[in-house]
Design a protein around this motif. Structure first.
Motif, short mmCIF file in Angstrom:
data_model
loop_
_atom_site.label_atom_id
_atom_site.label_comp_id
_atom_site.label_asym_id
_atom_site.label_seq_id
_atom_site.Cartn_x
_atom_site.Cartn_y
_atom_site.Cartn_z
N PRO A 240 0.81 -1.23 0.00
CA PRO A 240 -0.22 -0.14 0.12
C PRO A 240 1.00 1.34 0.05
O PRO A 240 2.07 1.32 0.65
CB PRO A 240 -0.78 -0.10 1.00
CG PRO A 240 -0.71 -1.52 1.61
CD PRO A 240 0.62 -2.11 1.24
N SER A 241 0.35 2.19 -0.86
CA SER A 241 1.34 3.59 -0.83
C SER A 241 0.24 4.53 -0.57
O SER A 241 -0.74 4.87 -0.87
CB SER A 241 1.79 3.55 -2.58
OG SER A 241 2.50 2.52 -2.85
N TRP A 242 1.11 5.75 -0.11
CA TRP A 242 0.64 7.28 0.13
C TRP A 242 1.54 8.07 -0.85
O TRP A 242 2.58 7.88 -0.85
CB TRP A 242 0.74 7.41 1.53
CG TRP A 242 -0.26 6.83 2.37
CD1 TRP A 242 -1.50 7.48 3.14
CD2 TRP A 242 -0.64 5.33 2.87
NE1 TRP A 242 -2.28 6.48 3.91
CE2 TRP A 242 -1.73 5.23 3.54
CE3 TRP A 242 0.20 4.02 2.48
CZ2 TRP A 242 -2.27 4.21 4.32
CZ3 TRP A 242 -0.25 3.08 3.20
CH2 TRP A 242 -1.38 3.15 3.89
N TYR A 243 1.21 9.36 -1.18
CA TYR A 243 1.69 10.21 -1.83
C TYR A 243 1.26 11.50 -1.48
O TYR A 243 0.24 11.83 -1.60
CB TYR A 243 1.27 9.99 -3.39
CG TYR A 243 2.43 10.40 -4.35
CD1 TYR A 243 2.45 11.65 -4.49
CD2 TYR A 243 3.21 9.57 -5.19
CE1 TYR A 243 3.60 12.19 -5.36
CE2 TYR A 243 4.33 10.01 -5.90
CZ TYR A 243 4.28 11.41 -6.02
OH TYR A 243 5.37 11.88 -6.74
N LEU A 244 2.38 12.35 -1.35
CA LEU A 244 2.17 13.98 -1.27
C LEU A 244 2.51 14.42 -2.36
O LEU A 244 3.81 14.40 -3.15
CB LEU A 244 2.71 14.50 -0.20
CG LEU A 244 2.62 15.80 0.42
CD1 LEU A 244 2.98 16.02 1.93
CD2 LEU A 244 3.65 16.62 -0.32
N VAL A 245 1.42 15.10 -3.16
CA VAL A 245 1.90 16.04 -4.30
C VAL A 245 2.10 17.49 -3.88
O VAL A 245 1.45 18.03 -2.97
CB VAL A 245 0.66 16.10 -5.13
CG1 VAL A 245 0.91 16.96 -6.44
CG2 VAL A 245 0.33 14.53 -5.84
N ALA A 246 3.23 17.77 -4.10
CA ALA A 246 3.64 19.43 -4.29
C ALA A 246 3.17 20.20 -5.20
O ALA A 246 3.71 20.19 -6.26
CB ALA A 246 4.97 19.62 -3.83
N PRO A 274 6.70 23.66 -2.21
CA PRO A 274 7.77 23.60 -3.17
C PRO A 274 8.30 22.10 -3.11
O PRO A 274 7.60 21.49 -2.22
CB PRO A 274 8.69 24.58 -2.68
CG PRO A 274 8.59 24.64 -1.30
CD PRO A 274 7.14 24.40 -0.87
N HIS A 275 9.21 21.70 -4.00
CA HIS A 275 9.72 20.40 -3.86
C HIS A 275 10.18 19.94 -2.63
O HIS A 275 10.03 18.86 -2.09
CB HIS A 275 10.79 20.52 -5.17
CG HIS A 275 11.32 18.99 -5.43
ND1 HIS A 275 10.72 18.06 -5.75
CD2 HIS A 275 12.78 18.53 -4.75
CE1 HIS A 275 11.25 17.14 -5.95
NE2 HIS A 275 12.43 17.16 -5.35
N ALA A 276 11.00 21.01 -1.80
CA ALA A 276 11.50 20.62 -0.55
C ALA A 276 10.50 20.77 0.46
O ALA A 276 10.90 21.43 1.48
CB ALA A 276 12.76 21.68 -0.27
#
Length: 296
Positions: A240-246, A274-276
């Motif tokens: 199972p995966s989780w994802y944070l979109v910036a 931002p990316h960071a």
């Protein structure tokens, strides 16, 4: 404010030659010295046993940085009682870096939540495959490649990166390429972000110039080889995966992040960051890791 997206054509480096490397050069990264204000960072020593009822959280950094970029997230998780480790990512080759992490994970007893930022996402994708202790994958603005897919190919699918302002340039204008000789005598290139481009690419100019200058000065390079190497069997097909979109990412196009999150059927959140994002929005990152640890 969102910047106008542009289609980019980037050159690729090949050993000792002029083969080109695509947009995935920006395989990102991230943060070298966390920030001048951060002081806490997890030890990167293997954990062979644990008495905690919580899973061990393993944080994997991306290119042009080191584990100190996770400092604020580490502090949050440790406050919540999670065992946390942040091992080094060698940044030499995707297969080699994944093998290194896979060996490290075998030293940890009990369940693991494996977190990767940027290029570190591609590393965890290969390293977790076949390890029954890894219960969740968490991608923080990270690459989640499929089998046979490279970072270059993934990034080239979508416009929007600020990696170059000249699509015809052999070397993307935000990067410096430094040649070095490998053990077999062949030439490879280390890729560095130009200091004056660092704040925009990684931080969307949301960190002070003084703080971003420290990060730029202490960055660790990524090899061009790592950006073009095909990925192996992806762990996100079985874990199972989780994802944070910036949403304000200037390095990996947000549409690329959304694509990878959908394909992995990940539990997804979007953050105006931002990316960071682990530096600017550590609480958002920590919240998603908690969700993954709880199976939310």
């Amino acid at each position: 404010m969102r910047h106008r997206r542009r289609r980019l054509r980037l050159a690729l480096f090949a050993t000792g030659g002029a083969a080109a490397v695509g947009l995935g050069i920006l395989a990102v990264p991230l943060t070298s010295a966390a920030s001048a204000a951060t002081t806490s960072v997890a030890t990167a020593h293997p954990t062979t046993t644990t008495t905690s009822t919580k899973p061990t959280v393993v944080l994997v950094h991306g290119a042009w940085g080191d584990a100190s970029g996770w400092s604020k997230v580490v502090k949050n998780l440790q406050h919540d009682g999670y065992p946390v480790v942040a091992p080094p990512d060698p940044l030499r080759s995707l297969s080699g870096d994944s093998d290194y992490l896979a060996a490290y994970l075998k030293t940890i007893s009990g369940p693991i939540v494996l977190v990767g930022h940027s290029y570190g996402g591609a590393v965890i994708t290969g390293a977790a495959t076949g390890n029954p202790n890894v219960r969740a994958l968490v991608y923080i603005a990270g690459f989640a490649p499929d089998a046979g897919e490279s970072i270059n190919q993934l990034t080239a699918k979508f416009p929007g990166s600020h990696i170059t302002d000249d699509p015809t340039a052999q070397i993307p204008t935000a990067l410096n390429a430094v040649p070095f000789t490998q053990a077999d005598g062949s030439t490879m290139f280390d890729l560095y972000i130009k200091p004056d481009k660092f704040n925009d690419l990684f931080l969307s100019n949301r960190l002070s110039t003084a703080a971003s200058t420290v990060l730029a000065a202490t960055q660790r390079p990524l090899t061009a080889q790592a950006t073009g190497e095909p990925s192996r069997t992806p762990a996100w097909k079985t874990i199972p995966s989780w994802y944070l979109v910036a949403d304000a990412d200037h390095l990996i196009p947000p549409d690329a992040e959304r694509f990878m999150a959908r394909r992995a059927h990940a539990h997804t959140v979007e953050v105006d960051a931002p990316h960071a994002v682990m530096i600017t929005n550590p609480d958002d990152v920590t919240s998603l890791i908690r969700d993954a640890a709880n199976g939310s």
